[in-house]
Design a protein around this motif. Structure first.
Motif, PDB file in Angstrom:
ATOM      1  N   LYS A 152       0.975  -1.210  -0.055  1.00 27.29           N
ATOM      2  CA  LYS A 152       0.051   0.076   0.050  1.00 27.29           C
ATOM      3  C   LYS A 152       0.858   1.301   0.024  1.00 27.29           C
ATOM      4  O   LYS A 152       0.562   2.236  -0.675  1.00 27.29           O
ATOM      5  CB  LYS A 152      -0.936  -0.098   1.210  1.00 27.29           C
ATOM      6  CG  LYS A 152      -2.244  -1.113   1.001  1.00 27.29           C
ATOM      7  CD  LYS A 152      -2.793  -1.011   2.358  1.00 27.29           C
ATOM      8  CE  LYS A 152      -3.213   0.070   2.960  1.00 27.29           C
ATOM      9  NZ  LYS A 152      -4.302  -0.184   4.295  1.00 27.29           N
TER      10      LYS A 152
ATOM     11  N   GLU B 101       1.145   4.091  -2.835  1.00 28.55           N
ATOM     12  CA  GLU B 101       0.901   5.851  -2.787  1.00 28.55           C
ATOM     13  C   GLU B 101       1.901   6.206  -3.185  1.00 28.55           C
ATOM     14  O   GLU B 101       1.830   7.660  -3.610  1.00 28.55           O
ATOM     15  CB  GLU B 101       0.725   5.667  -1.103  1.00 28.55           C
ATOM     16  CG  GLU B 101      -0.753   5.209  -0.546  1.00 28.55           C
ATOM     17  CD  GLU B 101      -0.708   5.036   1.006  1.00 28.55           C
ATOM     18  OE1 GLU B 101       0.290   5.710   1.688  1.00 28.55           O
ATOM     19  OE2 GLU B 101      -1.702   4.853   1.711  1.00 28.55           O
TER      20      GLU B 101
ATOM     21  N   LEU C  24      -4.697   0.116  -5.208  1.00 27.67           N
ATOM     22  CA  LEU C  24      -4.622   0.682  -3.789  1.00 27.67           C
ATOM     23  C   LEU C  24      -5.983   0.731  -2.946  1.00 27.67           C
ATOM     24  O   LEU C  24      -5.911   0.166  -1.967  1.00 27.67           O
ATOM     25  CB  LEU C  24      -4.059   1.996  -3.852  1.00 27.67           C
ATOM     26  CG  LEU C  24      -3.984   2.793  -2.534  1.00 27.67           C
ATOM     27  CD1 LEU C  24      -3.026   2.112  -1.532  1.00 27.67           C
ATOM     28  CD2 LEU C  24      -3.509   4.325  -2.463  1.00 27.67           C
TER      29      LEU C  24
ATOM     30  N   ARG D  95      -7.113  -1.264   0.393  1.00 25.55           N
ATOM     31  CA  ARG D  95      -7.948  -0.453   1.530  1.00 25.55           C
ATOM     32  C   ARG D  95      -9.436  -0.948   1.852  1.00 25.55           C
ATOM     33  O   ARG D  95      -9.870  -1.006   3.031  1.00 25.55           O
ATOM     34  CB  ARG D  95      -7.874   1.166   1.013  1.00 25.55           C
ATOM     35  CG  ARG D  95      -6.621   1.824   0.923  1.00 25.55           C
ATOM     36  CD  ARG D  95      -6.813   3.290   0.990  1.00 25.55           C
ATOM     37  NE  ARG D  95      -7.423   3.616   2.250  1.00 25.55           N
ATOM     38  CZ  ARG D  95      -7.624   4.999   2.426  1.00 25.55           C
ATOM     39  NH1 ARG D  95      -7.131   6.153   1.417  1.00 25.55           N
ATOM     40  NH2 ARG D  95      -8.420   5.525   3.443  1.00 25.55           N
TER      41      ARG D  95
END
Length: 334
Positions: free
Chosen positions: A175, A179, A206, A210
């Motif tokens: 992740k 980012e 991503l 999440r």
């Protein structure tokens, strides 16, 4: 309208959505805004960052932010649905670059509802958020951007253990890498279609991770909210704290010599050396562990009275009646 969309859906998927202007918005949802579809989506994405970093979630500004974002995403979802941008019968290569980012609409809707300001109805908003997350994850599975994921996992049936800790750490690293990758690519001056496509696909990947984390958190929070709701309705009694047996006071000394000195003047207050205290605590811990390992056996109730305890109590009361405090304490007295 639905017939037109079905007939010309493939054409709409190929158009440059940046030029999808006020006329189309009015046709689909009425004269609500002059923003284009990409502009609405960009506004919603910025709002999500503000929601995530907001430090006053009971303020009027936060309420307006949530309500505005929900409304904006509903308009985006309505138009995206009417254009039939996505289908379960196509591959990712068939989706135009400008359309990929709209896969995130359901994820954004889930996130916004999950962070709603109405805590009295939090359970309802979490259920809505979970459904949006499920829809998002499903369409990503269709396009091979996500692997099948068990949506019923929570901290009870899937706690963090030594076996899955490494997997969770690896997921957190992925992740963070995504980012950072998105941030670097978006700062480039020469963003062509290939780079833009990479950005959008990275954003979707991503949010897949999440989404899985947030569904796990929601599943873990829902039972707590359900229990609290039952308590408010009087359906269950609040949990009573366990009884803790109060420890009798004693003097803790360093050595046997100090024990004789301090114990001489305080016959009703026992003394104990550090070694004795350690041995006593170690024995207590071992006994508790042994009791816990025996099925069906639990620690005895400290408040339960037996014939032996009653006899000791009566003997102690009789002794205190005939021996006043300090009697016999004549050590070093003149």
């Amino acid at each position: 309208s639905s017939g037109i969309n079905a007939e010309y859906g493939h054409y709409f998927k190929q158009i440059n959505l940046s030029s999808y202007t006020h006329h189309v918005m009015c046709t689909q949802i009425g004269d609500l805004s002059e923003e284009t579809l990409p502009q609405l989506f960009s506004t919603a994405r910025k709002n999500l960052l503000n929601i995530e970093n907001h430090d006053a979630r009971t303020s009027d500004g936060y309420r307006v932010l949530i309500d505005t974002t929900i409304e904006t995403l509903e308009r985006v979802s309505l138009v995206v649905g009417s254009l039939h941008l996505f289908s379960e019968d196509e591959e990712m290569d068939e989706v135009s670059t400008e359309s990929i980012k709209f896969l995130l609409t359901s994820a954004f809707q889930g996130f916004t509802h999950q962070h709603h300001y109405n805590y009295q109805k939090r359970r309802s908003y979490l259920l809505i958020a979970r459904e949006y997350y499920k829809d998002f994850h499903h369409i990503c599975e269709v396009y091979k951007l996500a692997k099948p994921f068990e949506m019923n996992l929570d901290r009870m049936n899937n706690p963090v253990t030594q076996n899955n800790r490494a997997e969770k750490i690896q997921k957190a690293k992925q992740k963070k890498e995504l980012e950072e990758k998105i941030a670097v690519l978006e700062k480039r001056d020469d963003i062509d279609e290939e780079v833009q496509r990479d950005i959008y696909i990275s954003m979707v990947r991503l949010w897949v991770m999440r989404c899985e984390d947030e569904v796990y958190n929601i599943n873990s929070e829902l039972p707590i909210l359900e229990h609290m709701e039952k308590m408010r309705n009087g359906e269950v009694a609040p949990l009573k704290p366990p009884k803790v047996k109060a420890m009798k006071p004693f003097i803790l000394v360093k050595s046997e010599q100090q024990k004789r000195v301090f114990g001489a003047g305080y016959p009703s207050l026992p003394t104990m050396t550090l070694d004795e205290y350690y041995d006593k605590e170690l024995k207590r811990i071992v006994d508790e562990q042994n009791n816990a390992e025996k099925p069906g056996l639990g620690p005895e109730d400290p408040d339960e009275e037996t014939e032996e305890s009653l006899a000791k109590a009566r003997a102690w009361d009789e002794y205190r009646d005939t021996h006043k405090r300090g009697w016999g304490n004549r050590h070093n007295r003149s």
